[in-house]
Design an enzyme around this catalytic site. Structure first.
Site, PDB file in Angstrom:
ATOM      1  N   LYS A  22       0.846  -1.207   0.000  1.00 53.79           N
ATOM      2  CA  LYS A  22       0.000   0.000   0.000  1.00 53.79           C
ATOM      3  C   LYS A  22       0.878   1.253   0.000  1.00 53.79           C
ATOM      4  O   LYS A  22       0.712   2.162  -0.811  1.00 53.79           O
ATOM      5  CB  LYS A  22      -0.908   0.030   1.228  1.00 53.79           C
ATOM      6  CG  LYS A  22      -1.554   1.395   1.482  1.00 53.79           C
ATOM      7  CD  LYS A  22      -2.432   1.386   2.711  1.00 53.79           C
ATOM      8  CE  LYS A  22      -1.707   1.542   4.009  1.00 53.79           C
ATOM      9  NZ  LYS A  22      -1.361   2.941   4.340  1.00 53.79           N
ATOM     10  N   ASN A  23       1.850   1.315   0.915  1.00 51.93           N
ATOM     11  CA  ASN A  23       2.620   2.539   1.097  1.00 51.93           C
ATOM     12  C   ASN A  23       3.635   2.781  -0.009  1.00 51.93           C
ATOM     13  O   ASN A  23       4.178   3.875  -0.112  1.00 51.93           O
ATOM     14  CB  ASN A  23       3.294   2.526   2.476  1.00 51.93           C
ATOM     15  CG  ASN A  23       2.263   2.640   3.573  1.00 51.93           C
ATOM     16  OD1 ASN A  23       1.094   2.949   3.308  1.00 51.93           O
ATOM     17  ND2 ASN A  23       2.671   2.397   4.800  1.00 51.93           N
ATOM     18  N   ARG A  92      -5.106  10.380   4.385  1.00 50.83           N
ATOM     19  CA  ARG A  92      -4.117  11.465   4.432  1.00 50.83           C
ATOM     20  C   ARG A  92      -3.187  11.442   3.234  1.00 50.83           C
ATOM     21  O   ARG A  92      -2.709  12.457   2.746  1.00 50.83           O
ATOM     22  CB  ARG A  92      -3.254  11.333   5.673  1.00 50.83           C
ATOM     23  CG  ARG A  92      -3.967  11.266   6.990  1.00 50.83           C
ATOM     24  CD  ARG A  92      -2.974  10.932   8.060  1.00 50.83           C
ATOM     25  NE  ARG A  92      -1.811  11.763   7.917  1.00 50.83           N
ATOM     26  CZ  ARG A  92      -1.786  13.052   8.217  1.00 50.83           C
ATOM     27  NH1 ARG A  92      -2.868  13.611   8.694  1.00 50.83           N
ATOM     28  NH2 ARG A  92      -0.728  13.775   8.049  1.00 50.83           N
ATOM     29  N   CYS A 116      -5.666  12.244  12.839  1.00 48.56           N
ATOM     30  CA  CYS A 116      -6.022  10.828  12.637  1.00 48.56           C
ATOM     31  C   CYS A 116      -6.302  10.217  14.001  1.00 48.56           C
ATOM     32  O   CYS A 116      -6.219  10.901  15.018  1.00 48.56           O
ATOM     33  CB  CYS A 116      -4.933  10.097  11.870  1.00 48.56           C
ATOM     34  SG  CYS A 116      -3.623   9.527  12.925  1.00 48.56           S
ATOM     35  N   ARG A 121      -1.108  14.847  12.883  1.00 53.72           N
ATOM     36  CA  ARG A 121      -0.041  14.425  11.961  1.00 53.72           C
ATOM     37  C   ARG A 121       0.190  15.586  11.003  1.00 53.72           C
ATOM     38  O   ARG A 121      -0.334  15.617   9.912  1.00 53.72           O
ATOM     39  CB  ARG A 121      -0.420  13.136  11.253  1.00 53.72           C
ATOM     40  CG  ARG A 121      -0.461  11.944  12.203  1.00 53.72           C
ATOM     41  CD  ARG A 121      -0.941  10.693  11.509  1.00 53.72           C
ATOM     42  NE  ARG A 121      -0.021  10.221  10.478  1.00 53.72           N
ATOM     43  CZ  ARG A 121      -0.328   9.243   9.604  1.00 53.72           C
ATOM     44  NH1 ARG A 121      -1.520   8.673   9.646  1.00 53.72           N
ATOM     45  NH2 ARG A 121       0.535   8.856   8.698  1.00 53.72           N
ATOM     46  N   ASP A 304       4.712   0.972  12.222  1.00 54.79           N
ATOM     47  CA  ASP A 304       3.542   0.262  11.690  1.00 54.79           C
ATOM     48  C   ASP A 304       3.477  -1.188  12.144  1.00 54.79           C
ATOM     49  O   ASP A 304       2.532  -1.903  11.797  1.00 54.79           O
ATOM     50  CB  ASP A 304       3.520   0.337  10.157  1.00 54.79           C
ATOM     51  CG  ASP A 304       3.269   1.754   9.653  1.00 54.79           C
ATOM     52  OD1 ASP A 304       3.461   2.004   8.455  1.00 54.79           O
ATOM     53  OD2 ASP A 304       2.902   2.611  10.478  1.00 54.79           O
ATOM     54  N   ILE A 326       8.042   7.532  16.935  1.00 58.90           N
ATOM     55  CA  ILE A 326       7.537   8.215  15.739  1.00 58.90           C
ATOM     56  C   ILE A 326       6.182   8.855  16.034  1.00 58.90           C
ATOM     57  O   ILE A 326       5.960  10.036  15.773  1.00 58.90           O
ATOM     58  CB  ILE A 326       7.376   7.209  14.575  1.00 58.90           C
ATOM     59  CG1 ILE A 326       8.621   6.367  14.374  1.00 58.90           C
ATOM     60  CG2 ILE A 326       6.947   7.937  13.307  1.00 58.90           C
ATOM     61  CD1 ILE A 326       9.756   7.023  13.657  1.00 58.90           C
ATOM     62  N   ARG A 396      -8.505  -1.045   4.680  1.00 61.00           N
ATOM     63  CA  ARG A 396      -7.700   0.025   4.089  1.00 61.00           C
ATOM     64  C   ARG A 396      -6.314  -0.453   3.676  1.00 61.00           C
ATOM     65  O   ARG A 396      -5.707   0.095   2.772  1.00 61.00           O
ATOM     66  CB  ARG A 396      -7.509   1.179   5.094  1.00 61.00           C
ATOM     67  CG  ARG A 396      -8.778   1.927   5.434  1.00 61.00           C
ATOM     68  CD  ARG A 396      -8.433   3.184   6.202  1.00 61.00           C
ATOM     69  NE  ARG A 396      -7.460   3.987   5.445  1.00 61.00           N
ATOM     70  CZ  ARG A 396      -6.969   5.138   5.907  1.00 61.00           C
ATOM     71  NH1 ARG A 396      -7.329   5.559   7.110  1.00 61.00           N
ATOM     72  NH2 ARG A 396      -6.102   5.831   5.189  1.00 61.00           N
TER      73      ARG A 396
HETATM   74  C1  EPZ Z   1       4.022   7.105   6.406  1.00 63.61           C
HETATM   75  O1  EPZ Z   1       3.199   8.152   6.930  1.00 63.61           O
HETATM   76  C2  EPZ Z   1       3.129   5.860   6.351  1.00 63.61           C
HETATM   77  N1  EPZ Z   1       1.995   6.132   5.496  1.00 63.61           N
HETATM   78  C3  EPZ Z   1       2.643   5.514   7.750  1.00 63.61           C
HETATM   79  O2  EPZ Z   1       1.961   4.265   7.678  1.00 63.61           O
HETATM   80  C4  EPZ Z   1       3.827   5.314   8.669  1.00 63.61           C
HETATM   81  O3  EPZ Z   1       3.361   5.143   9.981  1.00 63.61           O
HETATM   82  C5  EPZ Z   1       4.754   6.551   8.627  1.00 63.61           C
HETATM   83  O4  EPZ Z   1       5.139   6.842   7.281  1.00 63.61           O
HETATM   84  C6  EPZ Z   1       6.020   6.343   9.428  1.00 63.61           C
HETATM   85  O5  EPZ Z   1       6.717   5.227   8.989  1.00 63.61           O
HETATM   86  C7  EPZ Z   1       2.147   5.987   4.155  1.00 63.61           C
HETATM   87  O6  EPZ Z   1       3.194   5.667   3.637  1.00 63.61           O
HETATM   88  C8  EPZ Z   1       0.938   6.269   3.311  1.00 63.61           C
HETATM   89  P1  EPZ Z   1       6.020  10.577   8.243  1.00 63.61           P
HETATM   90  P2  EPZ Z   1       3.675   9.673   6.855  1.00 63.61           P
HETATM   91  O7  EPZ Z   1       5.877  11.811   7.450  1.00 63.61           O
HETATM   92  O8  EPZ Z   1       4.374   9.897   5.586  1.00 63.61           O
HETATM   93  C9  EPZ Z   1       6.255  13.918  11.642  1.00 63.61           C
HETATM   94  C10 EPZ Z   1       0.164   2.741   7.840  1.00 63.61           C
HETATM   95  O9  EPZ Z   1      -0.208   2.171   8.885  1.00 63.61           O
HETATM   96  N2  EPZ Z   1       5.984  14.881  10.549  1.00 63.61           N
HETATM   97  O10 EPZ Z   1       7.195   9.704   7.997  1.00 63.61           O
HETATM   98  O11 EPZ Z   1       2.500  10.510   7.174  1.00 63.61           O
HETATM   99  C11 EPZ Z   1       5.050  13.026  11.930  1.00 63.61           C
HETATM  100  O12 EPZ Z   1       4.131  13.632  12.782  1.00 63.61           O
HETATM  101  C12 EPZ Z   1       0.539   4.237   7.916  1.00 63.61           C
HETATM  102  O13 EPZ Z   1       0.290   2.199   6.747  1.00 63.61           O
HETATM  103  C13 EPZ Z   1       5.978  16.223  10.841  1.00 63.61           C
HETATM  104  O14 EPZ Z   1       6.173  16.630  11.978  1.00 63.61           O
HETATM  105  O15 EPZ Z   1       4.678   9.706   8.099  1.00 63.61           O
HETATM  106  C14 EPZ Z   1       5.715  11.797  12.524  1.00 63.61           C
HETATM  107  O16 EPZ Z   1       5.946  11.994  13.880  1.00 63.61           O
HETATM  108  C15 EPZ Z   1       0.121   4.880   9.187  1.00 63.61           C
HETATM  109  N3  EPZ Z   1       5.702  17.093   9.813  1.00 63.61           N
HETATM  110  C16 EPZ Z   1       7.035  11.742  11.774  1.00 63.61           C
HETATM  111  O17 EPZ Z   1       7.266  13.021  11.216  1.00 63.61           O
HETATM  112  C17 EPZ Z   1       5.475  16.673   8.532  1.00 63.61           C
HETATM  113  O18 EPZ Z   1       5.252  17.498   7.637  1.00 63.61           O
HETATM  114  C18 EPZ Z   1       7.059  10.705  10.649  1.00 63.61           C
HETATM  115  O19 EPZ Z   1       5.947  10.948   9.798  1.00 63.61           O
HETATM  116  C19 EPZ Z   1       5.500  15.294   8.259  1.00 63.61           C
HETATM  117  C20 EPZ Z   1       5.763  14.400   9.280  1.00 63.61           C
END
Ligand code: EPZ
Length: 416
Positions: A22-23, A92, A116, A121, A304, A326, A396
């Site tokens: 998916k990701n 998202r 979420c 997020r 995850d 995270i 999902r």
């Molecule tokens: C991706 O989300 C995945 N989703 C998530 O999987 C996964 O949990 C996450 O990466 C971490 O591995 C998809 O790939 C669609 P991040 P993403 O930006 O991109 C902070 C699942 O279960 N952050 O790497 O949204 C954030 O709050 C899903 O399949 C900011 O502060 O995650 C977090 O603490 C759930 N500002 C950290 O960075 C930003 O602009 C990592 O988030 C962006 C992120």
């Protein structure tokens, strides 16, 4: 709303074929917007999220069709630049269209994704990076509105390692004027493979697999023709099912390196593993050993898999400590596990899990994608019947989960 009825208590045995990721699929679907053409994506999982993303592309004017796991996206007629709240609020990752729309059309109107199940997020890193590339972005009535801007190369360092922001800025930079340098980028396979797919279409990206990317903008790209990588989180989830139920499961169509951190923790818990090039056989112990787990960006232990690992530790022989660095409040599954007799104490972003001999079946409610996988795993190991509600969360991100589990001997059925 659909529910899953599970009668637990037996070890699962057999072979399961892991679906596409998916990701990894979602950002590649967004990348089809970069080039007017007919794009072919094989091994795309049939999930609520990939169908939602297909819907977003259609609303922008693309013609999208699924033939089994082959997704064809024709972006020659794309004319709209608006991704509506109704869709973005359900997923998202819809925000991934922002960079490609700005890169191709110089403008975009994309709903801000709300919070979420487990808290805020933010997408500030996405916006700061795009602004550094010259995008003029305003937040208007809950929408990110980008007006006429020709993206230009820039040097952008991420304070936090972000999968989403790395993918977003990479897609924006491949068509930008000049050179973009991205520092402290994510190394998740979903991101690295996106870079390889874009490079396969003519993008000029150096440093893939390192924390620093240098992207030389080009004027056009060829259409995408690729196969989506196997889902490492689905694979790690099934590996954890073997640990949870004491069974032996062979995972087919996997890239073991993509979920090595989870495999290592399962070995610590007492699993016996046989790794091969594209398969792993996991034999679960009679009872798991306790663990200490700290989630980290890849190649560290994935957040995850945090919920699924808490389920394993809930029946371990001793006390485990699981820290999520995270998402500090990604623990909505904990009170539901407690309904099944788990003994878990939350101290901020740390769960202290005292293992019990046996969980007991109960009625529980899924709150997000990975929490629902955790509850299904607990149900498979529990004594008696468990009814898992709100499994639309599961749909999902897991393709045909109950069919795959039933083929491994699980007593599981969907109740509409
Ligand atoms: C991706 O989300 C995945 N989703 C998530 O999987 C996964 O949990 C996450 O990466 C971490 O591995 C998809 O790939 C669609 P991040 P993403 O930006 O991109 C902070 C699942 O279960 N952050 O790497 O949204 C954030 O709050 C899903 O399949 C900011 O502060 O995650 C977090 O603490 C759930 N500002 C950290 O960075 C930003 O602009 C990592 O988030 C962006 C992120």
């Amino acid at each position: 709303m659909d529910k899953l009825l599970v009668r637990g208590g037996k070890p699962l045995q057999g072979t399961v074929r892991i679906s596409g990721s998916k990701n990894a699929a979602l950002p590649v679907m967004a990348a089809t917007l970069l080039t007017p053409g007919v794009h072919r994506l094989r091994n795309v999982p049939r999930l609520r999220d990939t169908h939602t993303f297909a819907r977003v592309l259609e609303l922008l004017g693309a013609r999208v069709s699924f033939d089994a796991n082959l997704l064809t996206v024709d972006t020659r007629e794309v004319s709209s630049v608006e991704a509506p709240y109704e869709l973005v609020k359900t997923m998202r990752a819809s925000i991934y269209v922002l960079g490609p729309l700005l890169a191709r059309f110089g403008r975009a109107k994309v709903s801000l994704p709300g919070g979420c199940a487990w808290g805020p997020r933010p997408v500030n890193l996405h916006l700061t990076g795009l602004r550094a590339m010259g995008a003029v972005l305003e937040i208007e009535h809950g929408y990110i509105v980008g007006r006429d801007a020709r993206l230009k190369g820039a040097t952008i360092g991420f304070d936090v390692v972000s999968v989403g922001a790395t993918a977003q800025l990479m897609m924006a930079a491949v068509l930008a004027e000049g050179t973009t340098v991205l520092e402290n980028v994510a190394l998740e396979p979903d991101v690295t493979v996106l870079g390889e797919v874009l490079a396969g279409c003519g993008a000029r990206i150096e440093g893939l697999g390192s924390r620093r990317l240098t992207i030389q903008g080009v004027t056009s790209l060829r259409p995408i023709d690729t196969a989506i990588i196997p889902d490492r989180i689905e694979a790690a989830t099934f590996a954890a099912v073997a640990a949870m139920t004491g069974g032996t499961i062979r995972l087919e169509n996997v890239v073991p390196d993509h979920f090595e951190a989870a495999l290592r923790k399962l070995e610590e818990a007492g699993c016996a593993l046989q790794r091969a090039a594209d398969s792993v056989t996991v034999a679960g112990p009679a009872r798991p050993r306790p663990l200490n787990v700290v989630t980290q960006p890849f190649p560290g232990f994935p957040t995850d898999m945090q919920a699924q690992m808490i389920a394993v530790c809930a029946v371990a022989e001793g006390t485990s400590v699981i820290e999520d660095t995270i998402y500090l409040d990604r623990f909505t599954h904990v009170p539901e596990l407690a309904r099944m007799g788990a003994r878990i104490e939350l101290r901020g972003n740390v769960a202290v899990v005292k293992g019990v001999d046996r969980l007991a079946g109960a009625q529980v409610m899924a709150t997000d994608l990975r929490a629902s996988a955790c509850l299904v795993m607990a149900a498979l190991a529990a004594q008696g019947e468990t009814l898992v509600d709100r499994i639309y969360h599961l749909d999902r991100g897991y393709e045909s989960l109950e069919q795959k589990l039933a083929a491994l001997g699980a007593d599981i059925q969907r109740i509409h």
